[in-house]
Write a protein that holds these residues in place. Structure first.
Motif, PDB file in Angstrom:
ATOM      1  N   ASP A  85      25.857   9.864 -64.741  1.00 61.83           N
ATOM      2  CA  ASP A  85      25.191   8.611 -65.102  1.00 61.83           C
ATOM      3  C   ASP A  85      25.625   7.522 -64.120  1.00 61.83           C
ATOM      4  O   ASP A  85      26.826   7.246 -63.986  1.00 61.83           O
ATOM      5  N   ILE A  86      24.651   6.913 -63.444  1.00 58.93           N
ATOM      6  CA  ILE A  86      24.935   5.853 -62.475  1.00 58.93           C
ATOM      7  C   ILE A  86      25.601   4.678 -63.183  1.00 58.93           C
ATOM      8  O   ILE A  86      25.202   4.295 -64.281  1.00 58.93           O
ATOM      9  N   GLU A  87      26.612   4.123 -62.543  1.00 59.75           N
ATOM     10  CA  GLU A  87      27.372   2.964 -63.001  1.00 59.75           C
ATOM     11  C   GLU A  87      28.097   3.202 -64.324  1.00 59.75           C
ATOM     12  O   GLU A  87      28.421   2.267 -65.044  1.00 59.75           O
ATOM     13  N   SER A  88      28.365   4.466 -64.653  1.00 61.53           N
ATOM     14  CA  SER A  88      29.136   4.808 -65.847  1.00 61.53           C
ATOM     15  C   SER A  88      30.449   5.452 -65.414  1.00 61.53           C
ATOM     16  O   SER A  88      30.505   6.152 -64.406  1.00 61.53           O
ATOM     17  N   CYS A  89      31.475   5.236 -66.217  1.00 64.27           N
ATOM     18  CA  CYS A  89      32.781   5.819 -65.929  1.00 64.27           C
ATOM     19  C   CYS A  89      32.730   7.329 -66.170  1.00 64.27           C
ATOM     20  O   CYS A  89      32.317   7.779 -67.241  1.00 64.27           O
ATOM     21  N   THR A  90      33.127   8.090 -65.158  1.00 69.79           N
ATOM     22  CA  THR A  90      33.172   9.543 -65.269  1.00 69.79           C
ATOM     23  C   THR A  90      34.614  10.000 -65.082  1.00 69.79           C
ATOM     24  O   THR A  90      35.115  10.054 -63.950  1.00 69.79           O
ATOM     25  N   PRO A  91      35.317  10.309 -66.191  1.00 72.58           N
ATOM     26  CA  PRO A  91      36.689  10.815 -66.043  1.00 72.58           C
ATOM     27  C   PRO A  91      36.663  12.257 -65.552  1.00 72.58           C
ATOM     28  O   PRO A  91      35.722  13.008 -65.831  1.00 72.58           O
ATOM     29  N   LEU A  92      37.687  12.638 -64.803  1.00 71.52           N
ATOM     30  CA  LEU A  92      37.772  14.024 -64.353  1.00 71.52           C
ATOM     31  C   LEU A  92      38.060  14.902 -65.560  1.00 71.52           C
ATOM     32  O   LEU A  92      38.803  14.505 -66.468  1.00 71.52           O
ATOM     33  N   PRO A  93      37.468  16.092 -65.613  1.00 74.73           N
ATOM     34  CA  PRO A  93      37.589  16.941 -66.803  1.00 74.73           C
ATOM     35  C   PRO A  93      39.038  17.351 -67.094  1.00 74.73           C
ATOM     36  O   PRO A  93      39.838  17.542 -66.183  1.00 74.73           O
ATOM     37  N   GLY A  94      39.325  17.464 -68.382  1.00 77.91           N
ATOM     38  CA  GLY A  94      40.623  17.953 -68.817  1.00 77.91           C
ATOM     39  C   GLY A  94      41.792  17.070 -68.441  1.00 77.91           C
ATOM     40  O   GLY A  94      42.910  17.562 -68.291  1.00 77.91           O
ATOM     41  N   VAL A 140      43.553   9.935 -58.406  1.00 77.28           N
ATOM     42  CA  VAL A 140      42.215   9.588 -58.896  1.00 77.28           C
ATOM     43  C   VAL A 140      41.989  10.342 -60.205  1.00 77.28           C
ATOM     44  O   VAL A 140      42.106  11.570 -60.247  1.00 77.28           O
ATOM     45  N   ARG A 141      41.668   9.583 -61.262  1.00 76.75           N
ATOM     46  CA  ARG A 141      41.450  10.198 -62.578  1.00 76.75           C
ATOM     47  C   ARG A 141      40.030   9.974 -63.110  1.00 76.75           C
ATOM     48  O   ARG A 141      39.632  10.590 -64.093  1.00 76.75           O
ATOM     49  N   ALA A 142      39.286   9.067 -62.449  1.00 76.70           N
ATOM     50  CA  ALA A 142      37.910   8.783 -62.869  1.00 76.70           C
ATOM     51  C   ALA A 142      37.175   8.113 -61.713  1.00 76.70           C
ATOM     52  O   ALA A 142      37.808   7.653 -60.743  1.00 76.70           O
ATOM     53  N   PHE A 143      35.858   8.023 -61.834  1.00 72.15           N
ATOM     54  CA  PHE A 143      35.059   7.368 -60.787  1.00 72.15           C
ATOM     55  C   PHE A 143      33.765   6.816 -61.381  1.00 72.15           C
ATOM     56  O   PHE A 143      33.359   7.196 -62.482  1.00 72.15           O
ATOM     57  N   LYS A 144      33.137   5.919 -60.605  1.00 72.27           N
ATOM     58  CA  LYS A 144      31.793   5.416 -60.911  1.00 72.27           C
ATOM     59  C   LYS A 144      30.983   5.497 -59.627  1.00 72.27           C
ATOM     60  O   LYS A 144      31.468   5.127 -58.552  1.00 72.27           O
ATOM     61  N   ILE A 145      29.760   5.963 -59.741  1.00 77.55           N
ATOM     62  CA  ILE A 145      28.814   5.935 -58.632  1.00 77.55           C
ATOM     63  C   ILE A 145      27.878   4.761 -58.902  1.00 77.55           C
ATOM     64  O   ILE A 145      27.341   4.636 -60.009  1.00 77.55           O
ATOM     65  N   TRP A 146      27.675   3.917 -57.911  1.00 71.31           N
ATOM     66  CA  TRP A 146      26.913   2.672 -58.072  1.00 71.31           C
ATOM     67  C   TRP A 146      25.516   2.792 -57.467  1.00 71.31           C
ATOM     68  O   TRP A 146      25.283   3.607 -56.567  1.00 71.31           O
ATOM     69  N   GLU A 147      24.620   1.924 -57.941  1.00 76.46           N
ATOM     70  CA  GLU A 147      23.322   1.758 -57.285  1.00 76.46           C
ATOM     71  C   GLU A 147      23.583   1.165 -55.911  1.00 76.46           C
ATOM     72  O   GLU A 147      24.580   0.485 -55.708  1.00 76.46           O
TER      73      GLU A 147
END
Length: 148
Positions: A85-94, A140-147
């Motif tokens: 999901d764009i501009e949403s926080c994506t934590p790395l699994p587990g 790095v534990r999470a990321f966001k991809i931006w528009e």
């Protein structure tokens, strides 16, 4: 009035001369820099010239790739725009983390030390034009991809 015109003409000549010298110096340096880039081994743009030779990991165009260990080693995770999901926080699994990354999404990506993308901890945004980071300054534990 003549004095003003004379001063303005002198200022314009000085400005034109300075600009011409700057262009000449820049033009002379660009071929040297390009020659050095072509002669240098394949390294990340984020890697200093004095760092040991690091081979880039495999990361296909359109993806964000994260490696568990520095220098593009260890387990690799890949993400595409179609699965995030764009501009949403994506934590790395587990509760996982990563220490190196490649951003080939074509969009800016912000990585976070916090698994909740909190900006109270470390975070950094990387351009989408193709950045290779062999050693993140934090886990790095999470990321966001931006528009764009």
């Amino acid at each position: 009035m003549r004095t003003t015109t004379h001063t303005t003409t002198r200022t314009n000549r000085t400005t034109v001369l300075a600009a011409g010298l700057a262009v000449t110096a820049f033009t002379a340096l660009v071929p040297q820099a390009l020659a050095q880039d072509r002669a240098a081994p394949d390294r990340s743009a984020a890697t200093p010239a004095t760092a040991p030779d690091v081979r880039l990991g495999s990361c296909e165009a359109g993806r964000l790739c994260l490696w568990k260990k520095p220098d593009f080693t260890g387990a690799r995770q890949t993400y595409e725009l179609s699965t995030v999901d764009i501009e949403s926080c994506t934590p790395l699994p587990g509760g996982g983390d990563a220490q190196s990354l490649a951003n080939r999404t074509g969009r800016p990506v912000t990585t976070y030390q916090s698994a909740e993308c909190q900006e109270a901890a470390e975070f950094e945004t990387y351009p989408g034009g193709g950045i290779w980071l062999p050693r993140s300054p934090y886990q790095v534990r999470a990321f966001k991809i931006w528009e764009n």
